[in-house]
Scaffold this motif. Sequence first.
Motif, mmCIF file in Angstrom:
data_model
loop_
_atom_site.group_PDB
_atom_site.id
_atom_site.type_symbol
_atom_site.label_atom_id
_atom_site.label_comp_id
_atom_site.label_asym_id
_atom_site.label_seq_id
_atom_site.Cartn_x
_atom_site.Cartn_y
_atom_site.Cartn_z
ATOM 1 N N UNK A 1 -0.335 31.154 45.997
ATOM 2 C CA UNK A 1 -0.663 31.665 47.331
ATOM 3 C C UNK A 1 -0.223 30.667 48.395
ATOM 4 N N UNK A 2 -0.406 29.373 48.115
ATOM 5 C CA UNK A 2 -0.061 28.349 49.093
ATOM 6 C C UNK A 2 1.418 28.045 49.191
ATOM 7 N N UNK A 3 2.228 28.531 48.239
ATOM 8 C CA UNK A 3 3.668 28.359 48.312
ATOM 9 C C UNK A 3 4.235 27.241 47.469
ATOM 10 N N UNK A 4 3.376 26.449 46.793
ATOM 11 C CA UNK A 4 3.907 25.392 45.926
ATOM 12 C C UNK A 4 4.553 25.978 44.677
ATOM 13 N N UNK A 5 4.063 27.131 44.237
ATOM 14 C CA UNK A 5 4.631 27.864 43.104
ATOM 15 C C UNK A 5 5.285 29.109 43.668
ATOM 16 N N UNK B 1 -3.164 39.719 39.430
ATOM 17 C CA UNK B 1 -3.208 40.921 40.265
ATOM 18 C C UNK B 1 -3.933 40.635 41.580
ATOM 19 N N UNK B 2 -5.033 39.849 41.515
ATOM 20 C CA UNK B 2 -5.740 39.466 42.736
ATOM 21 C C UNK B 2 -4.843 38.623 43.647
ATOM 22 N N UNK C 1 -1.529 38.048 48.623
ATOM 23 C CA UNK C 1 -0.238 37.765 49.254
ATOM 24 C C UNK C 1 0.277 38.970 50.025
ATOM 25 N N UNK C 2 0.049 40.168 49.518
ATOM 26 C CA UNK C 2 0.453 41.382 50.237
ATOM 27 C C UNK C 2 -0.286 41.481 51.567
ATOM 28 N N UNK C 3 -1.596 41.156 51.547
ATOM 29 C CA UNK C 3 -2.378 41.178 52.785
ATOM 30 C C UNK C 3 -1.868 40.131 53.770
ATOM 31 N N UNK C 4 -1.575 38.927 53.284
ATOM 32 C CA UNK C 4 -1.065 37.874 54.164
ATOM 33 C C UNK C 4 0.255 38.278 54.797
ATOM 34 N N UNK D 1 -8.636 43.745 53.174
ATOM 35 C CA UNK D 1 -8.434 42.388 53.670
ATOM 36 C C UNK D 1 -9.435 41.386 53.164
ATOM 37 N N UNK D 2 -10.412 41.839 52.338
ATOM 38 C CA UNK D 2 -11.377 40.929 51.706
ATOM 39 C C UNK D 2 -10.966 40.767 50.249
ATOM 40 N N UNK D 3 -10.737 39.550 49.812
ATOM 41 C CA UNK D 3 -10.157 39.316 48.491
ATOM 42 C C UNK D 3 -10.958 38.320 47.666
ATOM 43 N N UNK D 4 -11.218 38.686 46.418
ATOM 44 C CA UNK D 4 -11.593 37.724 45.396
ATOM 45 C C UNK D 4 -10.319 37.256 44.720
ATOM 46 N N UNK D 5 -10.348 36.097 44.101
ATOM 47 C CA UNK D 5 -9.139 35.551 43.480
ATOM 48 C C UNK D 5 -9.475 35.087 42.076
ATOM 49 N N UNK D 6 -9.168 35.941 41.095
ATOM 50 C CA UNK D 6 -9.467 35.605 39.709
ATOM 51 C C UNK D 6 -8.292 35.868 38.782
ATOM 52 N N UNK D 7 -7.492 36.878 39.089
ATOM 53 C CA UNK D 7 -6.372 37.266 38.232
ATOM 54 C C UNK D 7 -5.062 37.225 39.021
#
Length: 464
Positions: A60-64, A147-148, A153-156, A139-145
């Motif tokens: 998400x942060x762009x390092x990967x 797919x999450x 990233x699509x929302x951003x 626009x509210x996201x949990x981050x576990x998988x």
Amino acid sequence: MDDTTPGSHSSRLVVIGGDAAGMSAASQARRLKGPGELEIVAFERGHYASYSACGIPYWVGGEVTGPEELIARTPEEHRARGIDLRMRTEVTEIDVAGQRVRARDVESGAESWTPYDHLVIATGARPIRPDMPGADASGVHGVQTLDDGRALLDTLARARGRRAVVVGAGYIGVEMAEALINRGYEVTVVNRGREPMSTLDPDMGRLVHRAMEGLGIRMVNDTEVTEVRTDAEGHVRAVVTPDAEYPADVVVLGIGVRPETSLARAAGLPLGEHGGLLTDRAMRVRGHENVWAGGDCVEVLDLVSGRERYIALGTHANKHGQVIGTNVGGDYATFPGVVGTAVSKVCDLEIARTGLREKDAHRAGLRFVTATIESTSRAGYYPDASPMTVKMLAERRTGRLLGVQIVGREGAGKRVDIAAVALTAGMTVDQMTALDLGYAPPFSPVWDPVLVAARKAAKAVRDS
């Protein structure tokens, strides 16, 4: 509809969950038994298998650059090794008495029963969603998988503004705050605790608080989110607390996770006080000879306190899978327990802990002393030596090491591994002072910071 029975195969292993624990178990069992001896069927409801969930904040942060870099083994690679991995297939019921599971194809809705001789439950964890208006808004996201991560990233990419609110300040929260800062967002972290990182004692969390504010992250502690407000299109526009409203174009839930054990609960399998499955040392579900469980859906033994605890970490999940696969494959292995080691970072700040916090020690009925020291990552005269703070807990009278917390810059975090080994070995802080650690000015002061803390803790034990 029923799946075919094992037929000519001597036994069938069914795995629920296609990530770290589940596929490690399947792969290890396959190494020990060929397809003629053991049929392996694995179900995964998502689009990805065998991936590093810990890497999602860095994607998400762009390092990967993409999810492919986080995938250890593709479904095709698993199938080429004789594992029937069925993607986008969700197990909806476990029939323990009948030794079978019901699965549903996510795309078509078709259902079928699959019998098993051995069952591995590796259903992982689910992000905690607060029970409040708007928690499920766009626009509210949990981050576990993965797919999450893709959904976030699509929302951003579609967001109209650059304001983000992270709810919660644990490992997930601080890592996602960093990811969003790296994406150029204005980040507010709303945290119900006194300080961020509840896995640390508050005095150490305060160091994290100051550093995060120094990075431009707005910290709002000691409050809870009561509502997520949306615009006319149903997309998030603000996060509300009892005292204020914080504008948001995206909201990330970093409150933590709970074990995903709804299937196990419905099947009547034993759960602990944290909601995770209870297993024996071989990772067999207690009271069930041919049902196994591992990963983020189980509780584990804390070697320091002697109690069961819940820790969701990929390191444990992979070890659980290895143990399960070894046992299913006819060999023998056990998982002895954990000391609770974890390390994280937010930008250039490194955060680490192992063992017990003060409140954990109190809860376990232990009397203890503490010692906190400030030191540097290298010899003070060597270029780029950076500060770090080390806090150590030791049992009164015995001097047994109980826990260590470290907050600092480059070179601080992985020093916690020294303490993790000492905890596992049951060492006293006095014994630690004699550890023969590597030394050269580019790597540490002549007295490593962990040993300086041990010396101070040993004195506190003697004085007590």
